[in-house]
Design a protein around this motif. Sequence first.
Motif, PDB file in Angstrom:
ATOM      1  N   SER A   5      63.555  79.760 -12.780  1.00 19.95           N
ATOM      2  CA  SER A   5      62.394  79.019 -13.286  1.00 19.95           C
ATOM      3  C   SER A   5      61.129  79.748 -12.858  1.00 19.95           C
ATOM      4  N   PHE A   7      57.147  79.697 -12.790  1.00 22.84           N
ATOM      5  CA  PHE A   7      55.949  78.857 -12.889  1.00 22.84           C
ATOM      6  C   PHE A   7      54.773  79.816 -12.781  1.00 22.84           C
ATOM      7  N   HIS A   8      54.124  80.078 -13.904  1.00 23.00           N
ATOM      8  CA  HIS A   8      53.075  81.101 -13.929  1.00 23.00           C
ATOM      9  C   HIS A   8      51.706  80.465 -14.158  1.00 23.00           C
ATOM     10  N   TRP A  20      55.258  72.416  -5.552  1.00 22.57           N
ATOM     11  CA  TRP A  20      56.572  72.385  -6.181  1.00 22.57           C
ATOM     12  C   TRP A  20      57.630  71.899  -5.183  1.00 22.57           C
ATOM     13  N   VAL A 105      63.348  79.717  -7.998  1.00 18.19           N
ATOM     14  CA  VAL A 105      62.023  79.377  -8.510  1.00 18.19           C
ATOM     15  C   VAL A 105      61.081  80.520  -8.140  1.00 18.19           C
ATOM     16  N   GLU A 133      63.720  80.019 -17.610  1.00 19.00           N
ATOM     17  CA  GLU A 133      62.761  79.078 -18.201  1.00 19.00           C
ATOM     18  C   GLU A 133      61.385  79.412 -17.646  1.00 19.00           C
ATOM     19  N   SER A 134      60.365  79.162 -18.452  1.00 18.31           N
ATOM     20  CA  SER A 134      59.009  79.524 -18.071  1.00 18.31           C
ATOM     21  C   SER A 134      58.099  78.304 -18.236  1.00 18.31           C
ATOM     22  N   HIS A 135      57.229  78.081 -17.250  1.00 14.93           N
ATOM     23  CA  HIS A 135      56.322  76.930 -17.258  1.00 14.93           C
ATOM     24  C   HIS A 135      54.905  77.417 -16.923  1.00 14.93           C
ATOM     25  N   ASP A 136      53.962  77.060 -17.759  1.00  7.10           N
ATOM     26  CA  ASP A 136      52.557  77.395 -17.500  1.00  7.10           C
ATOM     27  C   ASP A 136      51.951  76.287 -16.647  1.00  7.10           C
ATOM     28  N   ILE A 137      51.569  76.628 -15.413  1.00  7.53           N
ATOM     29  CA  ILE A 137      50.975  75.636 -14.521  1.00  7.53           C
ATOM     30  C   ILE A 137      49.489  75.888 -14.300  1.00  7.53           C
TER      31      ILE A 137
END
Length: 141
Positions: A5, A7-8, A20, A105, A133-137
């Motif tokens: 995962s 988180f960028h 997180w 992560v 998986e990629s999440h824009d934080i």
Amino acid sequence: MTRISFFHGANDRLHAAAQWVAEAHRKSTPVLIYTPREEHAETLDRLLWTQTSLGFTPHCRTNAALAAETPVLITTQLDAPTDKRTLVNLSDDIPAGFDRFSHIVEIISLSNEVRLPGRDRFRFYREQGCSIESHDISKNA
């Protein structure tokens, strides 16, 4: 197969990691935080004690007497076998033995010194066949 995962977009990598980890703890997810830099380990220790006004995230170092009973561990070395903890990788390299973890992560900040090695790790994990998986934080980090 290891699930990764990303988180960028974090403004501050350590603060985003602490957030997180606190959320993972609320979901009863055991976590191992890996950072090879001692000063980052110390900063994370402070953040996990103070980041929420209503409590703290229970944590200790991997060599502490209560490590086996503590849900969140911090280490500067990945030389010991792990249990079923999620690894939060705050290194700029592929963690040694990455494939022994079921979930990794990666917290990626806006800084080029973190972002560019993060891209290399993304490519490596993809080439290894990991589920990514990629999440824009950027809006909340």
